[in-house]
Enzyme design. Structure first.
Site, short mmCIF file in Angstrom:
data_model
loop_
_atom_site.label_atom_id
_atom_site.label_comp_id
_atom_site.label_asym_id
_atom_site.label_seq_id
_atom_site.Cartn_x
_atom_site.Cartn_y
_atom_site.Cartn_z
N ARG A 326 0.83 -1.20 0.00
CA ARG A 326 0.00 0.00 0.00
C ARG A 326 0.87 1.26 0.00
O ARG A 326 0.51 2.26 -0.63
CB ARG A 326 -0.98 0.00 1.18
N GLU A 715 -9.86 5.83 6.92
CA GLU A 715 -8.42 6.09 6.85
C GLU A 715 -8.01 7.31 6.03
O GLU A 715 -7.06 8.01 6.41
CB GLU A 715 -7.71 4.86 6.29
#
Ligand code: MTE
Ligand code: HPA
Ligand code: MOS
Length: 765
Positions: A326, A715
């Site tokens: 990520r 997030e």
């Protein structure tokens, strides 16, 4: 919607898209919400405490189990040798995460043995003396990511992703820049620490109450370690007092130990960590080190960039591989990088194993490019926002990411335009320049940073969810789904969705504890996908019930619109209509090739932007966050009140990470010195922006077919406070008339700020 069948559709539209209180708010404020430790203890409950390694790395020669057992009040002692199955609770790289140390200890704080006592304090007191009972031959320890990288010690092989020819583009560029950046880690600091309460059941079963984001994984690791079948292990979680990623995989060790002790002793066993032990035993956000070189043109366009991303993975793999993936997939952030070459290293150090934390590597990847663009702007004497705009992903062109996904939903331009104007960015920059001109010691700084964050688990098959909806004959509704509630409001959103589908008031819908006996094979509530996945699954379940009720109402009442839901349901029951249903959802269209690191890992992107303003005392290094203007994209919000809470909370949490939360390991012993709130500083209400804190949602439907066209919110806003760090850098830069790049590291503690001020002054001399 079926036209004839709206008899019980009362005020349905209001159930989604409106401000609704968190389903447990009334319990939270009254202290009546039941967390795992609040569950009334069964008679005979025993308590567990863990003996932790006093050494950062060594050969585990012996554990004096006899002497431990002889300590007053100790009922039982467990070591790795007592685990019937494999001594492993790893989420990905099997065998990498021992439950209890075996053969060797790999970090100071690693659980070595478990003590059981009637009284928790007795167990803890003896466990705290662990060094008296273990014999360890010390081995050399690698304590920093750079050291481990130098020794080529990694938890997984390095990862590489390239597009174009970065080396050539850099070599041919009119301007070049080579630099480093250091970004620290971050403790999740969930208010409720790690806890598991295991209760033995008949016929070799075990029930586990666990504060976890991932009940199914807790079921699997316990099954594995105890040599049971999944249908013998029952895991429940009503809510967590915060998870923030820290309970995605790292609840496993405590679940396994509690279950092992409960099964062996045939008595309920509770394991609740003391805060200091929680710090010492569990990992957190990965600190990253970056080495980069970039080539750019007069307008600040990045022509080529090559970067090493070195993460401190800690002693084991845990979730580091997808975290690094990520990070690499977020280095681009909002920018089209034609020639880019990225190298990700998960350095194996003798520290706690780092894990998921809000953003899951995304923040670490993206902050590097923001730091780079900030430097480029200063070197060119241009406004950093103009440089950012020059690099934005295009619409229809220049819109393919390094990992080959096309950015189809780009709203960076309008979102940036709006925030630039509502925040008065340009005017304030001019005001700040005038202020700094007249202020030799106090310097103000401002920064504008955008966010683009990919939504979906970057492991394709995790993108699925299930739900179970029961309609009772009195018209009340019970919803169960695979998501876990950690304060983020997933239950509230899912209940809103169900109320909407059934056309009933939200008050009629109740969510229950997440439970492996209700919905099986769930994914972690993580990657911000909780409401996206479980909302769709619950909608699917509710729609099936709704369709049956529609058909029944058509036939029985001939399209009448005024039958109360309770009455309809009662009549349907008598007519033997099934009033409960399961639901399922799998995110469509995803693909990912782990070898080439290409595909379509994300269903869509969430966007945002922030302007932060600070004032820095250049004599002490202290700063104050003066103002923050946040504009964040949540698609069409399911619940604006909850979403604004998520955006503001994430901003402050990320601000804490980048400016004050400092982790310090002793350079020789490897002990984590900052293992309690006395030495580890998280933000408080006093750290909120003091002049203004303005949050707005960018209200545009998600083009992707998500639940009511909303977007995930958990997030992405954690990246908004990049602007706070770069505002501090801007203020420090003013010391040298913006001619020198301040080498500012994060967290930008007073010490780090003073180091940067000194460096700027030295360069000016
Ligand atoms: N908000 C609160 N109050 N508490 C939390 O623990 N965790 C964050 C975010 N917001 C968290 C939170 C993280 S790390 C994630 S992945 C998402 O919530 C998970 O929930 P969601 O997918 O339902 O948004
Ligand atoms: N986020 C959180 N947890 C995960 C992810 C992710 O992207 N991928 C695998 N586990
Ligand atoms: Mo969040 S870090 O994906 O639990």
């Amino acid at each position: 919607m079926n036209k004839q069948a709206e008899p019980f559709l009362v005020a349905a539209a209001a159930q989604v898209g409106s401000d609704r209180a968190h389903e447990s708010a009334h319990l939270h404020v009254a202290g009546e919400a039941t967390y795992t430790d609040d569950i009334r203890e069964l008679e005979g409950t025993l308590h567990c405490a863990l003996g932790l390694s006093p050494v950062a790395h060594g050969r585990l020669v012996a554990i004096d189990v006899e002497r431990l057992r002889a300590e007053p009040g100790i009922v039982a002692v467990f070591t790795a040798a007592d685990i019937p199955g494999p001594n492993d609770c790893a989420p990905i790289v099997k065998g990498d995460d021992p439950i209890l140390a075996q053969g060797a200890v790999h970090f100071l704080g690693q659980p070595v043995f478990a003590l059981i006592a009637e009284d928790r304090r007795v167990a803890r007191r003896v466990a705290a003396r662990a060094r008296e009972f273990v014999t360890i031959e010390p081995l050399p320890a690698l304590l920093t990511a750079r050291e481990a990288h130098g020794a080529k010690a990694y938890v997984v092989p390095p990862m590489h992703l390239a597009r174009g020819d970065a080396r050539r583009a850099i070599a041919g560029a009119p301007h070049r820049l080579r630099d480093q950046l250091s970004i620290g880690g971050q403790e999740q600091f969930y208010l409720e620490g790690q806890i598991s309460y295991a209760i033995p059941l008949e016929d070799d079963g075990v029930l586990l109450h666990c504060s976890t984001q991932h009940p199914t994984e807790m079921q699997q690791v316990v099954t594995h370690a105890l040599g049971l079948a999944a249908n013998q292990v029952h895991v429940q979680c009503r809510r967590m007092g915060g998870g923030f990623g820290g309970k995605e995989s790292q609840s496993a060790l405590f679940a396994c130990v509690a279950a092992l002790a409960a099964k062996t002793l045939n008595r309920p066993v509770k394991l609740r960590l003391d805060r200091d032990d929680d710090f010492m035993a569990t990992g957190r956000r990965h600190g990253f080190e970056f080495d980069f070189e970039v080539g750019y043109d007069e307008s600040g366009r990045v022509l080529g960039v090559e970067i090493d991303l070195i993460a401190n993975a800690g002693f084991s793999a845990d979730l580091s591989p997808p975290v690094m993936t990520r990070a690499i997939c977020h280095f681009d952030n909002a920018y089209w990088l034609p020639n880019v070459s990225m190298h990700g290293y998960c350095a194996r150090t003798n520290t706690q194993s780092n894990t998921a934390f809000r953003g899951f590597g995304g923040p670490q990847g993206a902050i590097a490019i923001e730091f780079i663009l900030d430097s480029i702007a200063r070197r060119l004497g241009r406004d950093p926002l103009d440089v950012r705009r020059a690099n934005f992903y295009g619409v229809g062109a220049n819109n393919v990411t390094p990992y080959q996904q096309t950015v189809e939903d780009n709203i960076l331009q309008p979102l940036t335009d709006r925030l630039e104007s509502t925040s008065r960015y340009r005017e304030r920059r001019a005001e700040i320049a005038a202020f700094n001109e007249a202020s030799p010691v106090l310097k103000r700084g401002i920064a504008f940073t955008p966010v683009k964050f990919g939504i979906s688990f970057n492991v394709n098959h995790f993108n699925q969810a299930g739900a179970l909806v029961h309609v009772y004959t009195d018209g009340s509704v019970l919803v169960n789904h695979g998501g876990t509630e950690m304060g983020q409001g997933v239950n509230t959103k899912v209940a809103q969705v169900v109320a909407h589908e059934l056309g009933i008031p939200l008050a009629s819908v109740r969510c229950t504890a997440t439970d492996t006996q209700k919905v099986a094979n769930t994914s972690a509530t993580a990657a911000s996908t909780g409401a996206d996945l479980n909302g769709k699954a619950a909608q699917d379940a509710a729609r099936k019930i709704r369709a049956r009720l529609d058909a029944f109402a058509d036939q029985k009442f001939g399209g009448r619109r005024d039958i109360p839901f309770g009455e309809l349901v009662q009549a349907a029951y008598v007519a033997r209509v099934q009033l409960w249903s399961d639901g399922f959802y799998a995110t469509p269209g995803l693909s990912w090739n782990r070898e080439t690191m290409t595909g379509k890992p994300f269903f869509y992107f969430a966007y945002g932007a922030a302007v932060s303003e600070v004032i820095v005392d250049t004599l002490t290094g202290e700063h104050k966050l003066l103002a923050a203007d946040l504009l964040h994209d949540v698609g069409t919000s399911l619940n604006p009140a909850i979403d604004i809470g998520q955006v503001e909370g994430a901003y402050i949490q990320g601000y804490g990470w980048l400016t004050m939360e400092e982790l310090v390991w002793h350079p020789k012993s490897g002990v984590l010195l900052t293992h309690a709130p006395s030495t580890y500083k998280i933000p408080t209400a006093n750290d909120m922006p003091s002049v203004h804190f303005r949050t707005a949602l960018f209200d545009a439907p998600n083009p992707a077919d998500t639940i009511h066209r909303s977007k995930a919110v958990g997030e992405p806003p954690l990246l908004l406070p990049f602007s706070a760090l770069l505002a501090i850098r801007d203020a420090v830069s003013a010391v040298g008339g913006h001619r020198v790049d301040p080498p500012l590291r994060a967290p930008a503690t007073p010490e780090a700020v003073l180091d940067a001020v000194d460096a700027v002054r030295a360069a000016e001399r």
